[in-house]
Design an enzyme around this catalytic site. Structure first.
Site, PDB file in Angstrom:
ATOM      1  N   GLU A 199      20.183  38.338  41.565  1.00 50.79           N
ATOM      2  CA  GLU A 199      20.630  37.034  41.091  1.00 50.79           C
ATOM      3  C   GLU A 199      20.605  36.041  42.237  1.00 50.79           C
ATOM      4  O   GLU A 199      20.685  36.424  43.411  1.00 50.79           O
ATOM      5  CB  GLU A 199      22.077  37.105  40.578  1.00 50.79           C
ATOM      6  CG  GLU A 199      22.263  37.797  39.266  1.00 50.79           C
ATOM      7  CD  GLU A 199      23.716  37.792  38.815  1.00 50.79           C
ATOM      8  OE1 GLU A 199      23.945  38.031  37.627  1.00 50.79           O
ATOM      9  OE2 GLU A 199      24.604  37.544  39.648  1.00 50.79           O
ATOM     10  N   GLU A 287      30.387  39.069  33.555  1.00 50.18           N
ATOM     11  CA  GLU A 287      30.518  40.367  32.898  1.00 50.18           C
ATOM     12  C   GLU A 287      31.684  40.303  31.920  1.00 50.18           C
ATOM     13  O   GLU A 287      32.418  39.316  31.867  1.00 50.18           O
ATOM     14  CB  GLU A 287      30.763  41.481  33.912  1.00 50.18           C
ATOM     15  CG  GLU A 287      32.055  41.323  34.709  1.00 50.18           C
ATOM     16  CD  GLU A 287      32.238  42.411  35.753  1.00 50.18           C
ATOM     17  OE1 GLU A 287      31.622  43.481  35.617  1.00 50.18           O
ATOM     18  OE2 GLU A 287      33.002  42.184  36.701  1.00 50.18           O
ATOM     19  N   PHE A 347      43.774  44.926  55.377  1.00 52.63           N
ATOM     20  CA  PHE A 347      44.236  45.379  54.066  1.00 52.63           C
ATOM     21  C   PHE A 347      44.021  46.878  53.847  1.00 52.63           C
ATOM     22  O   PHE A 347      43.776  47.328  52.728  1.00 52.63           O
ATOM     23  CB  PHE A 347      43.550  44.590  52.934  1.00 52.63           C
ATOM     24  CG  PHE A 347      43.930  43.137  52.902  1.00 52.63           C
ATOM     25  CD1 PHE A 347      45.044  42.708  52.208  1.00 52.63           C
ATOM     26  CD2 PHE A 347      43.170  42.184  53.579  1.00 52.63           C
ATOM     27  CE1 PHE A 347      45.400  41.370  52.169  1.00 52.63           C
ATOM     28  CE2 PHE A 347      43.506  40.841  53.553  1.00 52.63           C
ATOM     29  CZ  PHE A 347      44.627  40.436  52.850  1.00 52.63           C
TER      30      PHE A 347
END
Length: 487
Positions: A199, A287, A347
């Site tokens: 894409e 999606e 994280f």
């Protein structure tokens, strides 16, 4: 429907059980060795042990889950999210066993579970798509042709992917082949399917998703949008509804597009259609998630609709009791996912014992843990979801900051300090942010600076109170002018 088995754990299992209990429906919990003493196990009317802690031997074992439903006489299975929730084979086996699957039909799960199949399915419904090649490609030469057509940078994505796996941004032709092979390899390892497609890369998008709800009688509505642009490693941490940048006309167009996506696969139940929104406010279909989303509470708070209740009613064959024209947005809602992660260390998961766990009183907390429990390494590290609602976005933000201050967790690192950083940051408060918020604005030092500022303000406030109280309590010596002046 008299009894539901919840094929999940933690906060979502409790969330489903609370609604079922309010509706007068009995619940069955399932659990692994790691969750033997978890709150969702105690809350349910019945509980069935599935097996060892690894999910492949417990929560992902279809035979064990279906057997538990049969043995307890459950009429239906609610999959929650994650685990088996988007597994078409599981939905099919549940139906074959004569048990109601509280979710969409296997066909919809199958079609929307593959990004290429999803794009093909909605292609005739006049829904905006990101420019690119909507078919699998494994030939670098063909990939170069497509890249030349749409222009660099491009995005290589796994057809069966999610969570950022099997995804590579390619800036130029020289690095295309190497990045393509990496994406294929990662997709194979993560999903057992190495199919990738190409894409045009949209550099600074917002991640906007629309909640849809459809019954078995042909009715389908959207419940407005959520903005899920604050992410780390392509996974959401902060969500809000409605979006600060979606105007009514755009909201209407995105909602109508989401309903078309749902209709394209004969969707039934609650689902979410995800879009990318570029800097010019053009939106593109990304999606569809064929399940209840983690962030569904923010939609519930702005619409007043219990989405789990609607899932159950639809699964029972009931018609939706409202139309699109009946739905209104009431105020603004925010959600912070409280993960057992260390924001100051990229994280990374922070596993350990919750030596202190006290939740705020004036906010919605969907949680699945209690003080003294261990955070298991085997599952997603989310501890709870912190949700606030206000008449305005500014009010919801201030309520969230108050709630973060009242949420006390010790023993592990969490994303609470990161949440404080987000909700006090100028880009978020102004609404001027996108999916690159973390890369552009967040550093580990930012949390330390914020904590230092909070401590400084707290110290100044404490000093002010001390000074005020000593002035009030001080008594002048007898015989002094001050003493005489008071009598």
């Amino acid at each position: 429907m008299k009894k539901i088995l919840i094929a999940n754990r933690g906060e979502i299992a409790l969330r489903v059980m609370r609604t079922a209990r309010r509706m007068g429906i009995a619940t069955v919990a399932v659990y692994s060795d790691a969750d033997r003493n978890a709150p969702h196990v105690r809350f349910a009317d019945e509980a069935v042990h599935l097996g060892p802690a690894p999910s492949a031997q417990s929560y992902l074992d279809m035979d064990k889950v279906i057997a538990a439903a049969r043995d307890t006489g459950a009429d239906a299975i609610h999959p929650g999210y994650g685990f088996l929730s988007e597994n078409a084979a599981f939905a099919r086996r549940v139906a074959d066993a004569g048990i109601i699957f509280i979710g969409p039909k296997p066909h919809a799960i199958e079609v929307m579970g593959n990004k290429l199949a999803a794009k093909d399915t909605v292609s005739s419904y006049d829904i905006p798509m990101v420019p690119g090649l909507d078919e699998a490609v494994d030939d670098p030469a063909r990939a170069r042709e497509v890249a030349a057509e749409v222009g660099f940078p491009i995005l290589i994505k796994a057809a069966a992917g999610g969570g950022g796996k099997g995804m590579r941004v390619v800036e130029n032709a020289e690095e295309l082949e190497e990045q393509m092979q990496r994406a294929i390899s990662e997709a194979k390892n993560a999903f057992g399917d190495g199919s990738v497609f190409i894409e045009k890369y949209i550099g600074s998008p917002r991640h906007i998703e629309v909640q849809v709800l459809a019954d078995t009688h042909g009715h389908c509505v959207h419940l407005f949008e959520r903005d899920c642009s604050i992410q780390r490693r392509h996974q959401k941490v902060v969500e809000e509804a409605p979006s600060a940048v979606v105007a009514p006309a755009l909201r209407r167009r995105m909602g109508e597009a989401a309903v078309k996506v749902a209709r394209s696969c004969d969707y039934v139940g609650a689902g979410t259609v995800e879009f990318l929104l570029d800097e010019e406010h053009n939106f593109y279909f990304l999606e569809m998630n064929t399940r209840l989303q983690v962030e569904h509470p923010v939609t519930e708070l702005i619409t007043g609709i219990d989405l789990v209740e609607q899932q159950i009613r639809v699964a029972r064959g009931e018609e939706l009791a409202f139309t699109q024209d009946d739905l209104r947005i009431d105020g603004h809602a925010l959600e912070l996912r409280v993960y057992a992660e260390d924001p100051q260390n990229n994280f990374l998961p922070s596993i350990g014992r919750l030596t202190t766990y006290r939740v705020p009183e004036h906010a919605r907390v969907d949680g699945g843990f209690e003080e003294g429990m261990d955070i298991p390494i085997h599952y997603d590290p989310m501890i709870a979801k912190l949700i606030t609602h206000g008449a305005t976005r500014a009010e919801a933000i201030e309520k969230m900051l108050d709630a973060i201050g009242e949420f006390h967790i010790e023993g592990i690192e969490t994303t609470l300090p990161f949440g404080r950083f987000v909700f006090t940051s100028e880009p978020f408060r102004s609404g001027d942010f996108d999916t690159k918020f973390v890369q552009r604005h967040f550093t580990p030092e930012a949390i330390a600076e914020a904590d230092a500022e909070v401590s400084r303000v707290a110290a100044l406030f404490a000093a002010h109170l001390y000074h005020q109280r000593t002035q009030q309590l001080s008594v002048p010596a007898s015989g002094s002018p001050a003493w005489l002046s008071r009598h």
